[in-house]
Design a protein around this motif. Structure first.
Motif, short mmCIF file in Angstrom:
data_model
loop_
_atom_site.label_atom_id
_atom_site.label_comp_id
_atom_site.label_asym_id
_atom_site.label_seq_id
_atom_site.Cartn_x
_atom_site.Cartn_y
_atom_site.Cartn_z
N UNK A 247 44.65 80.86 67.35
CA UNK A 247 46.11 80.90 67.11
C UNK A 247 46.64 82.33 67.24
N UNK A 248 45.94 83.27 66.66
CA UNK A 248 46.40 84.66 66.69
C UNK A 248 46.40 85.24 68.10
N UNK A 249 45.40 84.83 68.91
CA UNK A 249 45.25 85.44 70.23
C UNK A 249 45.79 84.57 71.36
N UNK A 250 46.34 83.40 71.02
CA UNK A 250 47.10 82.63 71.98
C UNK A 250 46.32 81.80 72.97
N UNK A 251 45.33 81.06 72.51
CA UNK A 251 44.62 80.13 73.40
C UNK A 251 44.24 78.87 72.63
N UNK A 252 43.98 77.81 73.38
CA UNK A 252 43.58 76.54 72.77
C UNK A 252 42.10 76.58 72.41
N UNK A 253 41.78 75.96 71.29
CA UNK A 253 40.39 75.88 70.85
C UNK A 253 39.79 74.55 71.31
N UNK A 254 38.71 74.64 72.08
CA UNK A 254 37.98 73.44 72.50
C UNK A 254 36.67 73.37 71.75
N UNK A 255 36.38 72.21 71.14
CA UNK A 255 35.19 72.09 70.30
C UNK A 255 34.45 70.78 70.57
N UNK A 256 33.15 70.88 70.66
CA UNK A 256 32.29 69.69 70.61
C UNK A 256 31.61 69.70 69.25
N UNK A 257 31.84 68.65 68.47
CA UNK A 257 31.30 68.56 67.13
C UNK A 257 30.01 67.73 67.15
N UNK A 258 28.90 68.36 66.77
CA UNK A 258 27.63 67.65 66.67
C UNK A 258 27.06 67.90 65.28
N UNK A 259 26.13 67.06 64.88
CA UNK A 259 25.46 67.34 63.61
C UNK A 259 24.43 68.44 63.81
N UNK A 260 23.60 68.33 64.83
CA UNK A 260 22.63 69.37 65.12
C UNK A 260 21.40 68.82 65.80
N UNK A 261 20.74 69.69 66.58
CA UNK A 261 19.65 69.19 67.42
C UNK A 261 18.31 69.87 67.19
N UNK A 262 18.23 70.82 66.24
CA UNK A 262 16.99 71.58 66.11
C UNK A 262 16.54 71.67 64.66
N UNK A 263 16.71 70.61 63.90
CA UNK A 263 16.49 70.67 62.45
C UNK A 263 15.07 71.11 62.08
N UNK A 264 14.05 70.46 62.63
CA UNK A 264 12.67 70.80 62.29
C UNK A 264 12.35 72.24 62.71
N UNK A 265 12.80 72.62 63.87
CA UNK A 265 12.56 73.97 64.39
C UNK A 265 13.26 75.02 63.54
N UNK A 266 14.49 74.72 63.14
CA UNK A 266 15.25 75.66 62.30
C UNK A 266 14.59 75.85 60.94
N UNK A 267 14.24 74.76 60.30
CA UNK A 267 13.62 74.86 58.97
C UNK A 267 12.31 75.64 59.02
#
Length: 407
Positions: A247-267
């Motif tokens: 909003x401050x810098x004047x562009x649209x925000x595009x988002x893909x919402x996922x839960x996550x794909x690397x749970x075991x690796x991250x933990x």
């Protein structure tokens, strides 16, 4: 101040006509009895934990030893989860999905490469996807991984706050050039790009590059989408900060919402670091964060376009309920849904049947190059409690329905 997204006002009828994700007849309408039987067998085998682990291990070893197993992989797991080995072959799958109002999000799923010529090949393929898609209205997104465009050493240094070496600066320059050319071409053709999320220990660098591309190319509309993994404890606040910055810098925000794909690796990574995991402590916490992200995006739809890329029926239904409450057209250009090809057909096909922007995330590529993706997919599916069991339950119900119909 940016111009607001053009939220369509037409087609406001039937807002209360919400999808029924238990409707297995619609879910498997694209499969004949033979295809349904093969899918049931594959999911049954994937649901056996020890067999899943053993088969992925053997497949990995066989590929490394260059054993002739391509025909086995292509006839089984590749056919279930991938569109083809190239865009021409994948085109048949795209056309089949389109018959049921299901769009395609293309993913050139070549992973784990280390040579610059491989990175360049992926870059050229992504440009080819954009050209290919400009002639096919049934393709609405293409996905890319920053690590598919160049070496990741500079990303790790960025995350750790280190000064980039001369070599790392060289890698960064190449990646930025490739990414910029892809995003520029997509924007010029009003085509959409997902920049995928990756492991947390270099995600900051990916977020920075994605933000630079959105700032440059999302001035009139959102064509470049960053991905947020909401199983991370910090991602909901990151989403809100990203919106504030846009909003401050004047562009649209595009988002893909996922839960996550690397749970075991991250933990495992954070355990090795003797640090608390960044992953939510419970599935409920992840679900709550994901649903809060949905609400936030819909409440700011004039400045945010998003894709609910989830296999969770409750979250998908929540999106449709909020759209109905706020009188948002089902085909709003600012709201998309996507599920992996070969899975969660009860969500995708029911959404498409009711007129929502539903798509399948469709991987493709040479079999040997796609095997790392398929192995990761098999591991992820086994880590998600009940995923295969839910798929099997719906297939069994549809099988029984078809048998009873014949009688």
């Amino acid at each position: 101040m940016i111009k607001t997204n053009n939220i369509k006002e037409e087609n406001k009828s039937n807002y209360s006509d919400l999808p029924d994700f238990s409707n297995h007849s619609i879910a498997f309408t694209s499969k004949n009895n033979s295809e349904l039987k093969k899918t049931r067998l594959l999911f049954y085998l994937l649901n056996i934990s020890w067999l899943n682990k053993l088969s992925t291990l053997l497949a990995s070893i066989a590929i490394k030893l260059h054993l002739p197993i391509n025909f086995i992989i292509k006839a089984s797991i590749f056919k279930q989860f991938c569109g083809g080995e190239d865009l021409i072959e994948t085109g048949e799958t795209i056309d089949k999905l389109a018959k049921y109002n299901v769009k395609t999000s293309l993913d050139y799923s070549v992973e784990g490469k280390k040579r610059d010529k491989d990175f360049h090949r992926t870059y050229k393929e992504l440009l080819h996807i954009i050209d290919f898609s400009s002639e096919n209205n049934n393709i609405n997104f293409a996905s890319l991984k920053i690590t598919g465009l160049g070496k990741i050493s500079f990303l790790i240094s960025f995350n750790e706050g280190k000064k980039l070496t001369r070599v790392e600066k060289h890698h960064l320059k190449k990646v930025k050039h490739r990414l910029d050319r892809i995003c520029a071409k997509a924007s010029s053709k009003n085509f959409n790009i997902f920049i995928d999320a990756e492991e947390s220990w270099y995600q900051d660098g990916i977020d920075e590059l994605a933000t630079q591309m959105m700032k440059k190319y999302n001035k009139e509309r959102a064509n470049i989408f960053n991905t947020i993994q909401l199983y991370r404890k910090d991602r909901l606040s990151f989403l809100k900060e990203a919106h504030k910055k846009a909003k401050e810098e004047g562009y649209f925000l595009g988002l893909k919402l996922v839960r996550g794909a690397y749970m075991e690796k991250e933990n495992a990574y954070w355990e090795d670091k003797h640090s608390p995991t960044i992953i939510h402590d419970s599935k409920k916490d992840t679900d709550d964060a994901y649903n809060d992200a949905i609400r936030y995006c819909i409440n700011n739809l004039n400045e945010i376009s998003f894709c609910a890329a989830t296999h969770n029926a409750k979250s998908s239904l929540l999106v449709t309920e909020l759209m109905s409450e706020q009188k948002i057209p089902k085909d709003s250009e600012n709201i998309h849904f996507s599920q992996l090809y070969g899975m969660s057909d009860h969500i995708t096909y029911n959404l498409a049947y009711h007129g929502y922007n539903a798509s399948k995330y469709l991987p493709y590529g040479p079999i040997r190059d796609v095997v790392p993706y398929l192995i990761r997919r098999a591991k992820e599916n086994s880590a998600i409690a009940g995923q295969m069991s839910r798929e099997l339950s719906l297939i069994y119900k549809e099988t029984i329905r078809r048998k009873n119909k014949v009688k």
